[in-house]
Design an enzyme around this catalytic site. Structure first.
Site, PDB file in Angstrom:
ATOM      1  N   ASP A  45      -7.402  12.959   2.543  1.00 10.87           N
ATOM      2  CA  ASP A  45      -6.675  13.881   1.660  1.00 10.87           C
ATOM      3  C   ASP A  45      -6.971  13.548   0.201  1.00 10.87           C
ATOM      4  O   ASP A  45      -6.626  12.471  -0.287  1.00 10.87           O
ATOM      5  CB  ASP A  45      -5.170  13.758   1.907  1.00 10.87           C
ATOM      6  CG  ASP A  45      -4.409  14.787   1.080  1.00 10.87           C
ATOM      7  OD1 ASP A  45      -4.482  15.979   1.417  1.00 10.87           O
ATOM      8  OD2 ASP A  45      -3.783  14.395   0.066  1.00 10.87           O
ATOM      9  N   TYR A  50      -6.015  13.730  -8.656  1.00 12.56           N
ATOM     10  CA  TYR A  50      -5.988  12.282  -8.422  1.00 12.56           C
ATOM     11  C   TYR A  50      -7.060  11.541  -9.236  1.00 12.56           C
ATOM     12  O   TYR A  50      -7.033  10.311  -9.320  1.00 12.56           O
ATOM     13  CB  TYR A  50      -6.133  11.950  -6.925  1.00 12.56           C
ATOM     14  CG  TYR A  50      -5.083  12.591  -6.033  1.00 12.56           C
ATOM     15  CD1 TYR A  50      -3.912  13.122  -6.564  1.00 12.56           C
ATOM     16  CD2 TYR A  50      -5.268  12.680  -4.655  1.00 12.56           C
ATOM     17  CE1 TYR A  50      -2.952  13.733  -5.753  1.00 12.56           C
ATOM     18  CE2 TYR A  50      -4.301  13.279  -3.835  1.00 12.56           C
ATOM     19  CZ  TYR A  50      -3.161  13.809  -4.400  1.00 12.56           C
ATOM     20  OH  TYR A  50      -2.214  14.409  -3.595  1.00 12.56           O
TER      21      TYR A  50
HETATM   22  N1  NAP Z   1       0.550  17.776  -1.958  1.00 14.92           N
HETATM   23  C1  NAP Z   1       1.238  17.020  -2.772  1.00 14.92           C
HETATM   24  O1  NAP Z   1       1.898  17.500  -3.713  1.00 14.92           O
HETATM   25  C2  NAP Z   1       1.266  15.542  -2.579  1.00 14.92           C
HETATM   26  C3  NAP Z   1       2.254  14.769  -3.223  1.00 14.92           C
HETATM   27  C4  NAP Z   1       2.266  13.378  -2.987  1.00 14.92           C
HETATM   28  C5  NAP Z   1       1.332  12.817  -2.128  1.00 14.92           C
HETATM   29  N2  NAP Z   1       0.358  13.572  -1.532  1.00 14.92           N
HETATM   30  C6  NAP Z   1      -0.649  12.986  -0.628  1.00 14.92           C
HETATM   31  O2  NAP Z   1       0.042  12.228   0.377  1.00 14.92           O
HETATM   32  C7  NAP Z   1      -0.446  10.889   0.370  1.00 14.92           C
HETATM   33  C8  NAP Z   1       0.637   9.936   0.824  1.00 14.92           C
HETATM   34  O3  NAP Z   1       1.757   9.959  -0.040  1.00 14.92           O
HETATM   35  P1  NAP Z   1       2.090   8.754  -1.034  1.00 14.92           P
HETATM   36  O4  NAP Z   1       0.815   8.037  -1.341  1.00 14.92           O
HETATM   37  O5  NAP Z   1       2.806   9.298  -2.182  1.00 14.92           O
HETATM   38  O6  NAP Z   1       3.110   7.849  -0.229  1.00 14.92           O
HETATM   39  P2  NAP Z   1       3.135   7.085   1.180  1.00 14.92           P
HETATM   40  O7  NAP Z   1       1.874   7.285   1.920  1.00 14.92           O
HETATM   41  O8  NAP Z   1       4.421   7.461   1.807  1.00 14.92           O
HETATM   42  O9  NAP Z   1       3.283   5.571   0.732  1.00 14.92           O
HETATM   43  C9  NAP Z   1       2.220   4.849   0.182  1.00 14.92           C
HETATM   44  C10 NAP Z   1       2.736   3.438  -0.119  1.00 14.92           C
HETATM   45  O10 NAP Z   1       3.053   2.758   1.115  1.00 14.92           O
HETATM   46  C11 NAP Z   1       2.329   1.553   1.196  1.00 14.92           C
HETATM   47  N3  NAP Z   1       1.948   1.391   2.618  1.00 14.92           N
HETATM   48  C12 NAP Z   1       0.923   1.992   3.266  1.00 14.92           C
HETATM   49  N4  NAP Z   1       0.912   1.639   4.552  1.00 14.92           N
HETATM   50  C13 NAP Z   1       1.934   0.779   4.740  1.00 14.92           C
HETATM   51  C14 NAP Z   1       2.415   0.064   5.855  1.00 14.92           C
HETATM   52  N5  NAP Z   1       1.823   0.163   7.046  1.00 14.92           N
HETATM   53  N6  NAP Z   1       3.506  -0.743   5.683  1.00 14.92           N
HETATM   54  C15 NAP Z   1       4.106  -0.843   4.488  1.00 14.92           C
HETATM   55  N7  NAP Z   1       3.707  -0.170   3.370  1.00 14.92           N
HETATM   56  C16 NAP Z   1       2.617   0.626   3.509  1.00 14.92           C
HETATM   57  C17 NAP Z   1       1.141   1.724   0.274  1.00 14.92           C
HETATM   58  O11 NAP Z   1       0.738   0.459  -0.247  1.00 14.92           O
HETATM   59  P3  NAP Z   1      -0.793  -0.054  -0.391  1.00 14.92           P
HETATM   60  O12 NAP Z   1      -1.653   1.084  -0.782  1.00 14.92           O
HETATM   61  O13 NAP Z   1      -0.668  -1.074  -1.472  1.00 14.92           O
HETATM   62  O14 NAP Z   1      -1.156  -0.653   0.930  1.00 14.92           O
HETATM   63  C18 NAP Z   1       1.730   2.590  -0.835  1.00 14.92           C
HETATM   64  O15 NAP Z   1       2.442   1.780  -1.752  1.00 14.92           O
HETATM   65  C19 NAP Z   1      -0.917  10.697  -1.076  1.00 14.92           C
HETATM   66  O16 NAP Z   1      -1.735   9.570  -1.227  1.00 14.92           O
HETATM   67  C20 NAP Z   1      -1.609  12.023  -1.311  1.00 14.92           C
HETATM   68  O17 NAP Z   1      -2.880  12.032  -0.695  1.00 14.92           O
HETATM   69  C21 NAP Z   1       0.349  14.943  -1.723  1.00 14.92           C
END
Ligand code: NAP
Length: 314
Positions: A45, A50
């Protein structure tokens, strides 16, 4: 591990786990993407916003060149940012993402948010907001998306952060049906009503912030991510799984795809290793009970925008 897939309304298969890349910094995201592909991820994604698509693309191309994976086996998503909602801006921005990624086509291109800002406004304005808002209708933006699809630049097109009414407007006014609505989805905000609404229209949900963006833990007003709930850890112990694996398995059981972000090798591997256990009815009931309708990404600065999506119930 290879993720199960969901069949989209155009017949394309969407892997139910993908790698998120928002806030994955240059210098770490390239390695993360390579680790993910080696671990079996086929869905990545990305987004113009980004500002890391060149690095993500470099990792993808290296993995294709080495023979580890074929382009046709990957599902690469990107998104159109808010400043470029004018119909004529869509295809040039889609081409810009393709150029940065070094790819000929995207598997999925999304309108990132239903509300637009003026082309010369800051990417994420925090002051003089009314001056930054544009009133370009996302129906006009959708026409640009359809053009990108017809040119073969995006195999599928969809939306993100659209509410039910906005989805129905696109269905009524567009000529191509969106395949996906990408929205925040985690146990604090399980989106059951929106999932059901989209299911009835054969539109799949991709859930972002599935882990509740755990690094924001402790910020004032921020919903505490369920992966820190001791009860979820207890559930995980029964299946020999981590809290993150429990949460991701639960979300996939709702019939959606999830895109956890990580730049940590062990977590990237862990987050796709979720297809060998089934949560009991009681465990699912507990996760259902965590729903609080609290968002990680409310983008309240835009709450007065004509096309702000989160004033509606769903
Ligand atoms: N369409 C939209 O408007 C929109 C908005 C927000 C996000 N997104 C997409 O959705 C993706 C995911 O959302 P997000 O990045 O905001 O949040 P998320 O995936 O809910 O959380 C990411 C966080 O969790 C940590 N993490 C990952 N795996 C883990 C595990 N197994 N145990 C504990 N902690 C863990 C990561 O740390 P580390 O990286 O340090 O391991 C990071 O700090 C984004 O990267 C983006 O691609 C889209």
């Amino acid at each position: 591990m290879i993720a199960k897939t969901i069949k989209l309304n155009n017949g394309v298969l969407l892997p139910t786990v993908g790698l998120g890349t928002y806030r994955s910094k240059p210098g770490e995201v390239e390695e993360a993407v390579k680790i993910a592909i080696d671990a079996g991820y086929r869905h990545i994604d990305c987004a113009w916003f980004y500002l890391n698509e060149a690095e993500v693309g470099s990792a993808i191309r290296e993995k294709i060149a080495s023979g580890a994976v074929k382009r046709e086996d990957l599902f690469i998503t990107s998104k159109l940012w808010n400043n470029f909602h004018a119909k004529d801006a869509v295809v040039p921005k889609l081409k810009e993402s393709l150029k940065a990624l070094g790819l000929d086509y995207l598997d999925l291109y999304l309108i990132h948010w239903p509300f637009g800002t003026k082309e010369d406004a800051p990417l994420m304005p925090t002051e003089n907001l009314q001056d930054c808002f544009s009133d370009v209708d996302y129906i006009e933006t959708w026409q640009g998306m359809e053009e990108g699809h017809k040119l073969g630049l995006a195999k599928s097109i969809g939306v993100s952060n659209f509410n039910a009414e906005q989805i129905d407007r696109v269905l009524k006014n567009g000529t191509i049906k969106p395949v996906v609505n990408q929205v925040e989805c985690n146990p604090n905000l399980n989106q059951k009503k929106l999932i059901e609404f989209c299911k009835q229209r054969d539109i799949a949900i991709v859930g972002y912030c599935p882990l509740g963006r755990s690094e924001y833990m402790g910020r004032p007003g921020f919903p505490e991510p369920t992966i820190f709930d001791p009860k979820v850890a207890e559930i995980g112990k029964k299946y020999n799984k981590s809290p993150a694996q429990v949460v991701l398995n639960y979300l996939v059981s709702l019939g959606i795809s999830v895109i956890p972000k990580s730049v940590t090798k062990s977590r990237i591997v862990e987050n796709i290793d979720i297809f060998d256990f089934t949560l009991s009815k009681e465990d699912i009931a507990y996760l259902d009970s965590c729903n609080k309708n609290k968002r990680v990404c409310p983008l309240t600065d835009f709450k007065d925008h004509k096309y702000y999506s989160f004033n509606a119930e769903f």
